[in-house]
Scaffold this active site. Structure first.
Site, short mmCIF file in Angstrom:
data_model
loop_
_atom_site.label_atom_id
_atom_site.label_comp_id
_atom_site.label_asym_id
_atom_site.label_seq_id
_atom_site.Cartn_x
_atom_site.Cartn_y
_atom_site.Cartn_z
N CYS A 1 0.82 -1.22 0.00
CA CYS A 1 0.00 0.00 0.00
C CYS A 1 0.85 1.27 0.00
CB CYS A 1 -0.98 -0.03 1.18
SG CYS A 1 -0.22 0.15 2.82
N HIS B 1 -2.63 1.46 6.72
CA HIS B 1 -2.99 1.35 5.31
C HIS B 1 -3.16 2.74 4.72
CE1 HIS B 1 -4.35 -0.81 1.77
NE2 HIS B 1 -5.30 0.09 1.63
N HIS C 1 -5.69 2.13 -4.53
CA HIS C 1 -4.77 1.59 -3.52
C HIS C 1 -4.39 0.16 -3.85
CE1 HIS C 1 -7.86 -0.70 -0.81
NE2 HIS C 1 -8.30 -0.64 -2.04
#
Length: 354
Positions: A270, A318, A330
């Protein structure tokens, strides 16, 4: 640069292959972990349901991503420590060479005095064929003695600093070893969770696995498109030209596999996707999502514009990039691929404008 409006949703259908390649993408099929809980003795084993497996796999992937970001942070700190340790070692080597040279100079002076020692200066003056020259030399010797004393003080000072640098180097080396152990531990945690997730998936029949994959892909598409067959990112402009360039780079990587610890250009985790995308715009972000949370100006979600970083979960483990229209791009989690996702699919902890 305005963001696209009602553009097709690339990569969503390719996600149907993502969970099946989890172990191949991360290279952890052979890691040893504990199996799932066993049924009570004598009771027939209940086959796991698709819903149960999905819940457990999602949890394992989330834990794996948290461990992955810890791994990334430890890896970045290791690089920094290695640089600092190398610089200290260079200082120690240079300092030792300087001390050795100064000691050699002192030794030469001491040897000369020893060879000329034992003769009274008055006698030397009487025996001298050139008293005027002798007096000149004597004055030079006094000056040399002063310089020698100064050099001696310098040697002591250089030695003190050399010892200090050696102590700092030893401390850095010890810290580096501790970071290396932390790296190995975080990597093992990722491998264990990914392997256990793969075993859970393997516990399903082929038909159920296919349904699980299809369900995950469909849910992601539904969240991003709000149930339509097209993606609407709106017409809101990016926060800057560089933000527009970073967003374009991230969108261009839709369909790329998630691999923990990876910063592209073919695979990403990520924070690695954010790091790589902004590099394409000429901006160097910190490596981890927790560090990226402090890489710019904090704004509210209602103020978000395309290119802004969106942090998720309380610990910001994240991160995605706001694409417009309530959607982020993402790298979701191990086994998945870079895709669009609704910003409301995960709890938002902050938005950062780089």
């Amino acid at each position: 640069m305005p963001t696209p409006r009602r553009s097709p949703l690339p990569g969503v259908h390719r996600f149907a292959r993502a969970l099946a390649i989890t172990a191949a993408a991360t290279g952890v099929i052979g890691a040893a972990v504990g199996g799932t809980a066993q049924a009570a003795p004598g009771a027939p084993a209940e086959p796991p349901t698709r819903k149960d497996v999905k819940a457990q796999v999602d949890q394992l992937y989330d834990e794996a991503e948290q461990a992955s970001e810890k791994f990334n942070a430890a890896q970045e700190y290791q690089k920094r420590l290695q640089g600092e340790t190398g610089a200290l070692e260079d200082q120690v080597a240079a300092g030792q060479a300087e001390v050795n040279r100064m000691r050699a100079d002192l030794g030469a002076v001491a040897a000369a005095e020893y060879r000329a020692g034992g003769i009274d200066p008055t006698v030397q003056l009487m025996l001298s064929s050139d008293p005027a020259a002798y007096l000149t030399r004597a004055r030079s010797l006094d000056q040399a003695a002063e310089r020698q004393s100064e050099t001696l003080h310098q040697v002591v000072d250089r030695q003190r600093r050399l010892d200090q640098h050696r102590a700092e180097t030893a401390a850095k080396l010890a810290e580096l070893e501790q970071v290396r152990r932390s790296l190995a531990e975080s990597k093992q945690q990722v491998q264990q969770r990914l392997t256990k997730a793969q075993r859970l998936l393997d516990s399903l029949g082929a038909t159920e696995r296919a349904r699980l994959v299809a369900q995950d892909a469909q849910e992601a598409e539904t969240r991003a498109t709000r149930g339509t067959d097209r993606l609407d990112l709106g017409s809101q402009p990016a926060s800057s030209e560089r933000a527009a360039a970073a967003l374009a780079a991230a969108i261009g990587k839709i369909g790329s596999p998630y691999v923990y610890g990876s910063t592209g250009p073919r695979t990403f985790d990520c924070s690695g996707l954010m790091y790589w995308s902004w590099r394409q715009a000429g901006v160097s972000l910190p490596r981890t999502s927790q560090e990226q949370a402090h890489a710019g100006q904090r704004i509210s979600l209602s103020e978000a514009r395309p290119g802004d970083l969106v942090l998720f979960y309380k610990d910001s483990h994240h991160v995605g990039m706001y694409a417009g229209g309530g959607v982020v791009v993402h790298a979701p989690y191990p086994g998945a691929r870079v895709r669009f996702e609704s910003v409301s699919a995960m709890p938002v902890s902050g938005v950062v404008r780089v």
